[in-house]
Design a protein around this motif. Structure first.
Motif, PDB file in Angstrom:
ATOM      1  N   THR A 259     -10.849 -31.357  -4.085  1.00  0.00           N
ATOM      2  CA  THR A 259      -9.422 -31.278  -4.630  1.00  0.00           C
ATOM      3  C   THR A 259      -8.666 -32.231  -4.144  1.00  0.00           C
ATOM      4  N   ARG A 260      -7.057 -32.415  -4.725  1.00  0.00           N
ATOM      5  CA  ARG A 260      -6.369 -32.628  -3.567  1.00  0.00           C
ATOM      6  C   ARG A 260      -6.093 -31.790  -2.849  1.00  0.00           C
ATOM      7  N   GLY A 261      -6.172 -29.704  -3.773  1.00  0.00           N
ATOM      8  CA  GLY A 261      -5.185 -29.167  -3.371  1.00  0.00           C
ATOM      9  C   GLY A 261      -5.463 -27.855  -3.608  1.00  0.00           C
ATOM     10  N   TYR A 262      -4.355 -27.131  -3.526  1.00  0.00           N
ATOM     11  CA  TYR A 262      -4.873 -25.744  -5.025  1.00  0.00           C
ATOM     12  C   TYR A 262      -3.133 -25.628  -5.594  1.00  0.00           C
ATOM     13  N   LEU A 263      -3.322 -25.986  -7.200  1.00  0.00           N
ATOM     14  CA  LEU A 263      -1.954 -26.055  -7.217  1.00  0.00           C
ATOM     15  C   LEU A 263      -1.072 -24.807  -7.607  1.00  0.00           C
ATOM     16  N   GLY A 264       0.473 -25.100  -7.415  1.00  0.00           N
ATOM     17  CA  GLY A 264       1.221 -24.307  -7.200  1.00  0.00           C
ATOM     18  C   GLY A 264       1.202 -23.725  -5.775  1.00  0.00           C
ATOM     19  N   ASP A 265       0.350 -24.001  -4.823  1.00  0.00           N
ATOM     20  CA  ASP A 265       0.429 -23.336  -3.847  1.00  0.00           C
ATOM     21  C   ASP A 265       0.606 -24.278  -2.067  1.00  0.00           C
ATOM     22  N   PRO A 266       1.673 -24.567  -2.201  1.00  0.00           N
ATOM     23  CA  PRO A 266       1.495 -25.351  -0.881  1.00  0.00           C
ATOM     24  C   PRO A 266       1.567 -24.644   0.532  1.00  0.00           C
ATOM     25  N   ALA A 267       1.140 -24.158   0.491  1.00  0.00           N
ATOM     26  CA  ALA A 267       1.445 -22.441   1.719  1.00  0.00           C
ATOM     27  C   ALA A 267      -0.319 -23.100   2.181  1.00  0.00           C
ATOM     28  N   GLU A 268      -1.221 -21.810   0.911  1.00  0.00           N
ATOM     29  CA  GLU A 268      -2.539 -22.327   1.340  1.00  0.00           C
ATOM     30  C   GLU A 268      -3.069 -23.714   1.180  1.00  0.00           C
ATOM     31  N   THR A 269      -1.901 -24.961   0.261  1.00  0.00           N
ATOM     32  CA  THR A 269      -2.799 -25.886   0.545  1.00  0.00           C
ATOM     33  C   THR A 269      -2.566 -26.625   2.185  1.00  0.00           C
ATOM     34  N   ALA A 270      -1.800 -26.215   2.581  1.00  0.00           N
ATOM     35  CA  ALA A 270      -1.196 -26.142   4.140  1.00  0.00           C
ATOM     36  C   ALA A 270      -2.520 -25.806   4.993  1.00  0.00           C
ATOM     37  N   ARG A 271      -2.183 -25.101   4.686  1.00  0.00           N
ATOM     38  CA  ARG A 271      -3.743 -23.975   5.308  1.00  0.00           C
ATOM     39  C   ARG A 271      -5.084 -24.456   5.035  1.00  0.00           C
ATOM     40  N   GLY A 272      -5.357 -25.127   4.434  1.00  0.00           N
ATOM     41  CA  GLY A 272      -6.866 -25.709   3.802  1.00  0.00           C
ATOM     42  C   GLY A 272      -7.614 -27.276   3.389  1.00  0.00           C
ATOM     43  N   PHE A 273      -5.734 -27.614   3.702  1.00  0.00           N
ATOM     44  CA  PHE A 273      -6.547 -29.331   4.618  1.00  0.00           C
ATOM     45  C   PHE A 273      -5.889 -29.456   5.213  1.00  0.00           C
ATOM     46  N   THR A 274      -6.583 -30.573   5.796  1.00  0.00           N
ATOM     47  CA  THR A 274      -6.209 -32.118   6.990  1.00  0.00           C
ATOM     48  C   THR A 274      -6.538 -32.918   6.875  1.00  0.00           C
ATOM     49  N   ASP A 275      -5.975 -33.987   6.279  1.00  0.00           N
ATOM     50  CA  ASP A 275      -5.709 -35.158   5.863  1.00  0.00           C
ATOM     51  C   ASP A 275      -7.061 -35.729   4.913  1.00  0.00           C
ATOM     52  N   GLY A 276      -7.398 -34.652   4.081  1.00  0.00           N
ATOM     53  CA  GLY A 276      -8.133 -35.139   3.440  1.00  0.00           C
ATOM     54  C   GLY A 276      -9.607 -33.872   3.546  1.00  0.00           C
TER      55      GLY A 276
END
Length: 400
Positions: A259-276
């Motif tokens: 997945t590209r990240g978490y829906l509506g949760d940019p903070a968790e996306t930033a913590r959980g993903f690095t360059d894909g």
């Protein structure tokens, strides 16, 4: 067609999901380089026409998060599952996993339909040990997939209910969504006479990321969850650098199913993903052949006076003890050590080992600091709706 005892058999036809049907046209997974060169849009604030569905993470140790999955994610996942198990029109399965999670939706339903196979849906829409083997017989199942809890239930009841190897033309059994103990895996293989293949995946990778292969497709290594089924894998240390073969670190995955990240949760996306790359939170190691061995969850580690203890490792040992059906290990707050090791154990019917006998078994197989300081024998452990051990509920029930 109606199956005896109230189950329905569904064949792939024009009503099958288009993404699954399209995936079946090419059952060879994309290469890692293909996956990396086809990233999904890096937007997680809203959905788009590229999205197929939104699934929730299990949320057993943290709050559930929304995971948007694109049509391309789903197609790539189905393609990898079909290719990995060589599924085809002659295959059939019984769908015992709930269809609102990736395990049931992707592996048990879409993958077999995508290759023209058949799926039998239990009458009550969920697993029933009482009717399972009737369903297997009615559907002519060649394989089935489930969580370890279901495998353990079937094994526990096998002496009374398993009708024998002629019940259906099974060629393998799949286990995913939680660690399968080596003891359970070996016992199930002896009982059913077919290989039990461990797989590894998560909602963020559209279910499957790795799997052991069927016989004839390479050697199955004990304790492994197999090799990639279409994603790139890395083992990353606390310093952010890749770990060498055999060394333990966090498992990162990247590819067409991620997945590209978490829906509506940019903070968790930033913590959980690095360059894909998705940081799975799982600890493991890769050998030189690309076989992945998992050792536990980072968040679940118990810190006993500086010693980091994997609950999964202690559970594996406990589950191998005579008369033990299932075990759960959890941290117990302690003023001196910070945390101590607690365990709750379910024993097999009629086995009757007491706590001291179980602990004596552990002392011969665990480091002194890993041996549970507290052990309780219980009738049942809490599980999530998909059958995985609910660690948050375990801690709330037993740790205080």
């Amino acid at each position: 067609h109606s199956a005896p005892g109230a189950a329905q058999r569904t064949a792939a036809d024009t009503a099958a999901p288009r993404t699954a049907s399209d995936a079946a046209s090419d059952t060879v997974p994309r290469t890692a380089s293909d996956a990396a060169s086809d990233p999904a849009p890096r937007i997680t604030s809203s959905l788009s026409a590229a999205d197929a569905l939104v699934l929730f993470t299990a949320g057993t140790t943290d709050r559930a998060k929304m995971v948007p999955l694109t049509h391309a994610n789903v197609a790539a996942s189905v393609r990898g599952i079909c290719a990995g198990y060589e599924l085809g029109p002659a295959d059939a399965t019984v769908a015992v996993m709930p269809l609102f999670h990736g395990h049931g939706l992707l592996a048990a339903l879409l993958a077999p339909l995508a290759t023209g196979g058949c799926v039998l849906l239990p009458a009550q829409g969920r697993f029933s040990a009482h009717t399972f083997w009737d369903d297997v017989r009615a559907g002519g199942a060649t394989w089935f997939t489930a969580v370890p809890t279901i495998h353990e239930i079937l094994l526990e009841r096998a002496a009374r209910e398993y009708p024998g190897p002629r019940v259906a033309p099974l060629r393998f059994v799949r286990s995913c969504s939680a660690p399968l103990s080596a003891t359970t895996g070996r016992a199930l293989e002896r009982t059913l006479g077919v290989p039990v293949l461990s797989a590894y995946g998560m909602t963020e990778s559209t279910h499957q990321a790795t799997s052991q292969r069927p016989p004839g497709r390479g050697t199955r290594k004990s304790g492994s969850v197999g090799r990639s089924t279409g994603v790139d894998l890395r083992i990353v240390g606390p310093d952010g650098k890749d770990r060498p073969p055999g060394a333990v670190g966090e498992v990162w995955v990247r590819g067409a199913t991620v997945t590209r990240g978490y829906l509506g949760d940019p903070a968790e996306t930033a913590r959980g993903f690095t360059d894909g790359w998705f940081h799975t939170g799982d600890l493991g190691s890769l050998d030189r052949d690309g076989e992945l061995v998992l050792t536990g969850r980072i968040k679940d580690l118990i810190n006993r006076g500086g010693e980091k203890i994997s609950p999964e490792h202690v559970e594996e040992v406990l589950s191998g003890g005579p008369g033990v059906a299932e075990a759960a290990v959890y941290p117990v707050p302690d003023a001196t050590y910070g945390q101590r090791v607690g365990a709750a154990v379910v024993t097999r019917d009629g086995a009757g080992p007491d706590a001291e006998q179980i602990l004596a078994y552990c002392r011969d197989r665990l480091a002194p600091y890993e041996v549970p300081d507290r052990l309780e024998i219980t009738r049942a452990l809490p599980h999530t709706v998909k059958g995985a051990l609910d660690r948050q509920a375990v801690a709330e029930r037993y740790a205080h």
